[in-house]
Design a protein around this motif. Structure first.
Motif, mmCIF file in Angstrom:
data_model
loop_
_atom_site.group_PDB
_atom_site.id
_atom_site.type_symbol
_atom_site.label_atom_id
_atom_site.label_comp_id
_atom_site.label_asym_id
_atom_site.label_seq_id
_atom_site.Cartn_x
_atom_site.Cartn_y
_atom_site.Cartn_z
ATOM 1 N N LEU A 141 -4.280 17.367 3.355
ATOM 2 C CA LEU A 141 -4.857 18.542 4.010
ATOM 3 C C LEU A 141 -4.647 19.802 3.158
ATOM 4 O O LEU A 141 -5.536 20.662 3.078
ATOM 5 C CB LEU A 141 -4.245 18.739 5.398
ATOM 6 N N LYS A 142 -3.496 19.893 2.521
ATOM 7 C CA LYS A 142 -3.218 21.046 1.662
ATOM 8 C C LYS A 142 -4.182 21.066 0.473
ATOM 9 O O LYS A 142 -4.706 22.119 0.086
ATOM 10 C CB LYS A 142 -1.774 20.993 1.184
ATOM 11 N N MET A 199 0.843 -1.182 0.000
ATOM 12 C CA MET A 199 0.000 0.000 0.000
ATOM 13 C C MET A 199 0.884 1.239 0.000
ATOM 14 O O MET A 199 1.883 1.292 0.697
ATOM 15 C CB MET A 199 -0.910 -0.048 1.231
ATOM 16 N N ALA A 200 0.484 2.214 -0.782
ATOM 17 C CA ALA A 200 1.275 3.434 -0.909
ATOM 18 C C ALA A 200 1.206 4.235 0.381
ATOM 19 O O ALA A 200 0.247 4.151 1.147
ATOM 20 C CB ALA A 200 0.753 4.276 -2.068
ATOM 21 N N GLU A 201 2.253 4.986 0.602
ATOM 22 C CA GLU A 201 2.310 5.814 1.810
ATOM 23 C C GLU A 201 1.275 6.932 1.720
ATOM 24 O O GLU A 201 1.104 7.567 0.685
ATOM 25 C CB GLU A 201 3.709 6.421 1.947
ATOM 26 N N TYR A 202 0.582 7.170 2.816
ATOM 27 C CA TYR A 202 -0.438 8.227 2.881
ATOM 28 C C TYR A 202 0.241 9.491 3.375
ATOM 29 O O TYR A 202 0.822 9.528 4.456
ATOM 30 C CB TYR A 202 -1.563 7.798 3.830
ATOM 31 N N ASP A 203 0.156 10.570 2.562
ATOM 32 C CA ASP A 203 0.770 11.846 2.926
ATOM 33 C C ASP A 203 -0.329 12.767 3.449
ATOM 34 O O ASP A 203 -1.071 13.388 2.687
ATOM 35 C CB ASP A 203 1.459 12.455 1.709
ATOM 36 N N ARG A 204 -0.438 12.799 4.749
ATOM 37 C CA ARG A 204 -1.496 13.588 5.393
ATOM 38 C C ARG A 204 -1.363 15.076 5.086
ATOM 39 O O ARG A 204 -2.357 15.766 4.834
ATOM 40 C CB ARG A 204 -1.469 13.329 6.893
ATOM 41 N N ALA A 205 -0.187 15.611 5.097
ATOM 42 C CA ALA A 205 0.044 17.042 4.854
ATOM 43 C C ALA A 205 -0.404 17.430 3.446
ATOM 44 O O ALA A 205 -1.059 18.458 3.245
ATOM 45 C CB ALA A 205 1.508 17.388 5.071
ATOM 46 N N ALA A 206 -0.070 16.597 2.478
ATOM 47 C CA ALA A 206 -0.460 16.899 1.107
ATOM 48 C C ALA A 206 -1.980 16.829 0.960
ATOM 49 O O ALA A 206 -2.591 17.652 0.262
ATOM 50 C CB ALA A 206 0.196 15.926 0.141
ATOM 51 N N ASN A 246 -8.915 23.381 -2.160
ATOM 52 C CA ASN A 246 -10.240 23.166 -2.734
ATOM 53 C C ASN A 246 -11.284 24.033 -2.028
ATOM 54 O O ASN A 246 -12.137 24.663 -2.668
ATOM 55 C CB ASN A 246 -10.611 21.682 -2.643
ATOM 56 N N ARG A 247 -11.226 24.082 -0.711
ATOM 57 C CA ARG A 247 -12.169 24.897 0.068
ATOM 58 C C ARG A 247 -11.998 26.375 -0.246
ATOM 59 O O ARG A 247 -12.967 27.113 -0.383
ATOM 60 C CB ARG A 247 -11.958 24.646 1.556
#
Length: 126
Positions: free
Chosen positions: A10-11, A1-8, A16-17
């Motif tokens: 959230l950015k 499974m690919a690494e989840y980049d939380r910072a990216a 988008n918001r």
């Protein structure tokens, strides 16, 4: 499974918001301009369904709303235009009414003369 980049992630959500908010505010301002409504922070916030703090904290929104608000305050309202027009055209209006009054008096005088003639003809027939 690919690494989840939380910072990216959230950015991306934040970007988008921000884009959605920007579109909502732009559309709200356009609707207010088309409807000829007052443009201020309260009206834009309620029309765009965003908080006033969002509008105040974003420099672009703030400067745009303040500019539009100042432009609207410099344009005279229809009531002011009508009042100024009445004051400046008062003399012309009085002169026009005097001419109309004189014309009606002349017409009234002619009708009275015609009535006298008509009465005289009726009297002769009796």
């Amino acid at each position: 499974m690919a690494e989840y980049d939380r910072a990216a992630h959230l950015k991306a959500i934040h970007t988008n918001r921000k884009t959605n908010t920007s579109q909502k505010v732009d559309e709200a301002i356009k609707r207010l301009i088309r409807a000829n409504e007052k443009i201020n922070f309260n009206s834009v916030a309620s029309e765009a369904d965003v908080s006033k703090a969002t509008l105040y904290n974003n420099k672009d929104f703030r400067s745009r709303i303040e500019t539009l608000r100042n432009q609207q305050s410099q344009v005279p309202t229809p009531k002011q235009v009508k009042r100024e027009m009445n004051e400046s055209n008062k003399d012309a209006l009085i002169a026009s009414l005097k001419r109309k009054n004189q014309k009606l008096e002349e017409e009234n005088k002619q009708l009275r003369e015609q009535l006298k003639v008509a009465y005289a003809e009726v009297y002769k027939k009796l």
